[in-house]
Write a protein that holds these residues in place. Structure first.
Motif, mmCIF file in Angstrom:
data_model
loop_
_atom_site.group_PDB
_atom_site.id
_atom_site.type_symbol
_atom_site.label_atom_id
_atom_site.label_comp_id
_atom_site.label_asym_id
_atom_site.label_seq_id
_atom_site.Cartn_x
_atom_site.Cartn_y
_atom_site.Cartn_z
ATOM 1 N N LEU A 1 0.909 -1.073 0.097
ATOM 2 C CA LEU A 1 -0.074 -0.058 -0.119
ATOM 3 C C LEU A 1 0.891 1.335 0.057
ATOM 4 O O LEU A 1 2.146 1.341 0.892
ATOM 5 N N TYR A 2 0.837 2.214 -0.873
ATOM 6 C CA TYR A 2 1.824 3.338 -0.865
ATOM 7 C C TYR A 2 0.872 4.472 -1.567
ATOM 8 O O TYR A 2 -0.398 4.615 -1.729
ATOM 9 N N THR A 3 1.684 5.606 -1.440
ATOM 10 C CA THR A 3 0.930 6.955 -1.727
ATOM 11 C C THR A 3 2.012 7.677 -2.814
ATOM 12 O O THR A 3 2.768 7.230 -3.203
ATOM 13 N N ASP B 1 5.493 7.950 -1.858
ATOM 14 C CA ASP B 1 6.324 7.175 -2.007
ATOM 15 C C ASP B 1 6.763 6.975 -3.481
ATOM 16 O O ASP B 1 7.881 6.453 -3.743
ATOM 17 N N LYS C 1 -0.361 0.045 -10.203
ATOM 18 C CA LYS C 1 -1.357 0.280 -9.242
ATOM 19 C C LYS C 1 -2.403 -0.767 -9.563
ATOM 20 O O LYS C 1 -2.971 -0.964 -10.933
ATOM 21 N N CYS D 1 -8.666 4.488 0.598
ATOM 22 C CA CYS D 1 -8.685 5.421 1.527
ATOM 23 C C CYS D 1 -8.368 4.823 2.959
ATOM 24 O O CYS D 1 -8.905 4.070 3.059
ATOM 25 N N SER E 1 2.609 4.803 5.715
ATOM 26 C CA SER E 1 1.617 5.540 5.288
ATOM 27 C C SER E 1 0.583 5.985 6.376
ATOM 28 O O SER E 1 0.057 7.033 6.430
ATOM 29 N N TYR F 1 -6.328 1.063 6.599
ATOM 30 C CA TYR F 1 -6.533 1.305 5.052
ATOM 31 C C TYR F 1 -7.961 0.485 5.000
ATOM 32 O O TYR F 1 -8.161 -0.474 5.781
ATOM 33 N N ASN G 1 -6.779 11.819 2.259
ATOM 34 C CA ASN G 1 -6.114 10.504 2.699
ATOM 35 C C ASN G 1 -6.242 9.408 1.708
ATOM 36 O O ASN G 1 -6.426 8.098 2.000
ATOM 37 N N ASN G 2 -5.790 9.485 0.325
ATOM 38 C CA ASN G 2 -5.769 8.659 -0.646
ATOM 39 C C ASN G 2 -4.432 7.824 -0.661
ATOM 40 O O ASN G 2 -3.383 8.043 -0.347
ATOM 41 N N TYR G 3 -4.677 6.531 -1.150
ATOM 42 C CA TYR G 3 -3.568 5.634 -1.097
ATOM 43 C C TYR G 3 -3.859 4.931 -2.104
ATOM 44 O O TYR G 3 -4.939 4.685 -2.972
ATOM 45 N N TYR G 4 -2.775 3.990 -2.609
ATOM 46 C CA TYR G 4 -3.146 3.034 -3.504
ATOM 47 C C TYR G 4 -2.518 1.561 -3.143
ATOM 48 O O TYR G 4 -1.642 1.531 -2.311
#
Length: 295
Positions: A146-148, A151, A162, A167, A201, A242, A269-272
């Motif tokens: 899980l990353y932003t 990163d 991705k 979120c 994260s 997450y 607060n988004n992430y992938y």
């Protein structure tokens, strides 16, 4: 010029020092230095600036190293294509993963091994930051993390692919007064006992909340998912984490004792979720075949 020299200049660029690169390449420091010097003389170009602070590419060196990267990726593609003609896939697949997809990956490896019995496979569980470090050091072939955006910006020597947009959410016991809300604001977190999964994260996200200083009670961080589940079920703490984790991790997913609530829209607060691999190395045929089946 030879292929080994191309590998050497790419590794030196990634490591930032001849000594570190030599250790990684498992050759002596003098041998590495001599090989690079020989290449520079052959090309009549200075590829690296050498100083006490490290070894860094010159302007011309950066361009040549990028081209060397492309050549090495093409070479790997050549070997992968040739391997197809043997009708038997061989090699080793080393995976590191965030806890969420662990069960899925384990099931897929079992099926994969049935079709390709001459391959070897291993899988280990860790947090995202440690996995990034392992991929950079090439201790694993591929990492599921899980990353932003931060990163991606900070790790130019890694390729990010991705698979999922996510979120942050807050998990609370159904008996908690917070469970009656449709979303969470920073104000609602004041004086709430909180435990966090030890992932960079998540910790960065919490550190950036305005309510943190003096008004948020962080009990502790942990790498044990069962500890988080235990606290939520007994209503002794809430958890910020997450949304993906609460959909996939055994023990956290499909648990009727608590609910997850999104943050108010004003909190970014988004992430992938996705997989990563070394940019200069590419993906082997063994890994490509596994990813093809996984997706």
């Amino acid at each position: 010029m030879n292929i080994e020299q191309l590998k050497y200049i790419v590794e030196i660029s990634n490591a930032g020092s001849l000594k570190t690169a030599a250790q990684k390449l498992n050759i002596s420091l003098p041998a590495l230095s001599q090989s690079v010097t020989k290449l520079e003389k052959e090309l009549s170009i200075t590829i690296f600036h050498r100083s006490r602070k490290g070894t860094h590419p010159t302007g011309e060196g950066k361009i040549l190293i990028q081209k060397a990267n492309e050549v090495l990726e093409k070479l790997q593609a050549f070997f992968d294509e040739a391997e197809k003609f043997t009708h038997t896939l061989k090699g080793e697949l080393k995976i590191a993963t965030f806890p969420g997809p662990l069960d899925l990956l384990a099931d897929q490896i079992t099926l994969y091994k049935k079709d390709f019995p001459f391959t070897k496979a291993s899988i280990e569980e860790d947090n995202s930051q440690h996995i990034i470090e392992k991929v950079i050091k090439e201790e694993v072939d591929i990492g599921f993390i899980l990353y932003t955006e931060e990163d991606i910006k900070n790790n130019k020597n890694i390729r990010f692919h991705k698979l999922y947009n996510g979120c942050m959410v807050v998990a609370v016991n159904k008996k908690s007064p917070l469970a009656n809300n449709s979303y969470i604001t920073e104000k609602m977190l004041e004086n709430q006992p909180i435990i966090l999964y030890n992932d960079h994260s998540i910790l960065d996200f919490v550190q950036n909340l305005d309510v943190l200083e003096h008004k948020m009670e962080i009990l502790f961080t942990t790498n044990n998912v069962e500890t988080i589940r235990y606290a939520l079920e007994r209503n002794t703490a809430i958890n910020i984490g997450y949304d993906y984790a609460f959909k996939t991790i055994t023990g956290l997913a499909n648990n009727n004792s608590y609910v997850t609530l999104p943050f108010v829209d004003t909190i970014k607060n988004n992430y992938y979720f996705g997989y990563i691999y070394p940019a200069h190395k590419g993906i082997t045929q063994v890994t490509k075949e596994f990813l093809k089946r996984l997706t």
